[in-house]
Design an enzyme around this catalytic site. Sequence first.
Site, PDB file in Angstrom:
ATOM      1  N   ASP A   1     -11.881  -2.931  -0.180  1.00 17.64           N
ATOM      2  CA  ASP A   1     -10.866  -2.363   0.703  1.00 17.64           C
ATOM      3  C   ASP A   1     -10.203  -1.150   0.061  1.00 17.64           C
ATOM      4  O   ASP A   1      -9.891  -0.159   0.746  1.00 17.64           O
ATOM      5  CB  ASP A   1      -9.818  -3.428   1.045  1.00 17.64           C
ATOM      6  CG  ASP A   1      -8.796  -2.937   2.059  1.00 17.64           C
ATOM      7  OD1 ASP A   1      -9.197  -2.658   3.203  1.00 17.64           O
ATOM      8  OD2 ASP A   1      -7.612  -2.809   1.700  1.00 17.64           O
TER       9      ASP A   1
ATOM     10  N   ASN B   1       0.842  -1.183   0.000  1.00 23.66           N
ATOM     11  CA  ASN B   1       0.000   0.000   0.000  1.00 23.66           C
ATOM     12  C   ASN B   1       0.887   1.246   0.000  1.00 23.66           C
ATOM     13  O   ASN B   1       2.115   1.139  -0.094  1.00 23.66           O
ATOM     14  CB  ASN B   1      -0.949  -0.003   1.215  1.00 23.66           C
ATOM     15  CG  ASN B   1      -0.199  -0.085   2.542  1.00 23.66           C
ATOM     16  OD1 ASN B   1       0.988   0.256   2.630  1.00 23.66           O
ATOM     17  ND2 ASN B   1      -0.892  -0.536   3.580  1.00 23.66           N
TER      18      ASN B   1
END
Length: 329
Positions: A204, A15
């Site tokens: 998500d 991420n």
Amino acid sequence: MASQLSRIMRPDDANVAGNVHGGTILKMIEEAGAIISTRHCNSQNGERCVAALARVERTDFLSPMCIGEVAHVSAEITYTSKHSVEVQVNVMSENILTGTKKLTNKATLWYVPLSLKNVDKVLEVPPVVYSRQEQEEEGRKRYEAQKLERMETKWRNGDIVQPALNPEPNTVSYSQSSLIHLVGPSDCTLHGFVHGGVTMKLMDEVAGIVAARHCKTNIVTASVDAINFHDKIRKGYVITISGRMTFTSNKSMEIEVLVDADPVVDNSQKRYRAASAFFTYVSLSQEGRSLPVPQLVPETEDEKKRFEEGKGRYLQMKAKRQGQAEPQA
């Protein structure tokens, strides 16, 4: 019956903060669950089937996983009803340089077996053998509880996320986000339906965008509060994943994510709600320390109602964690 998957975490799994993306971990959890439940449902002679994900119980992200570490995902069947399978999954991270291992995730998933001849037909599940009678009784209680929650969630799934013009900072409209995705072959099983893990990863991502827009800082997934899969998504459909802030505490924020499927080339079927969930995120500094979250400003009556419902879920989970942390007498 148990199974295990292992995979080294690569840079494309990261991420923005540099750790493994929460959606990547959710996808691995679902893959492990799908393998063991499909294997079990085909363990006896009879009509062949594939296990489809129906629900993911609350999943906590206990510790971050780093790029270069190995993820070990272990799955075990813990209960079967007539038409469903409960799978418990643990995720361990391993630093292969030092040998250090740590538990990063625990999750419970529910699957239903669908016939390969007719994917709208739910087959019966072969029973599992329990080592003690209490296991079956405890499993039956969990089954009844999740069945009731799924029904309640389906009843309140009529609303949609509407865009707003020139929203003010810290409002629901300011951070709400949507992602539109055309379902391709790489998203699907061999039978032309979207993998549950693919849907969870997209959910998500949208929740992360909402959290980042609200905080304007690094954010990470703290937990997922029950993902419900209401209907299958077919190859070629267009899905819209929408996220909106529902509640903020001092250190966390709850985001509702809704998945709608649009069968654009099939005039016989209308757009429908395919999945829904609540994600909890926390705000982090550049050094990885927890930061205060800007307080959400609900404007409409619906937003105020969702805020109070989110506050109730937050306080309920906080009390549950405190109860678990208390030393046993």
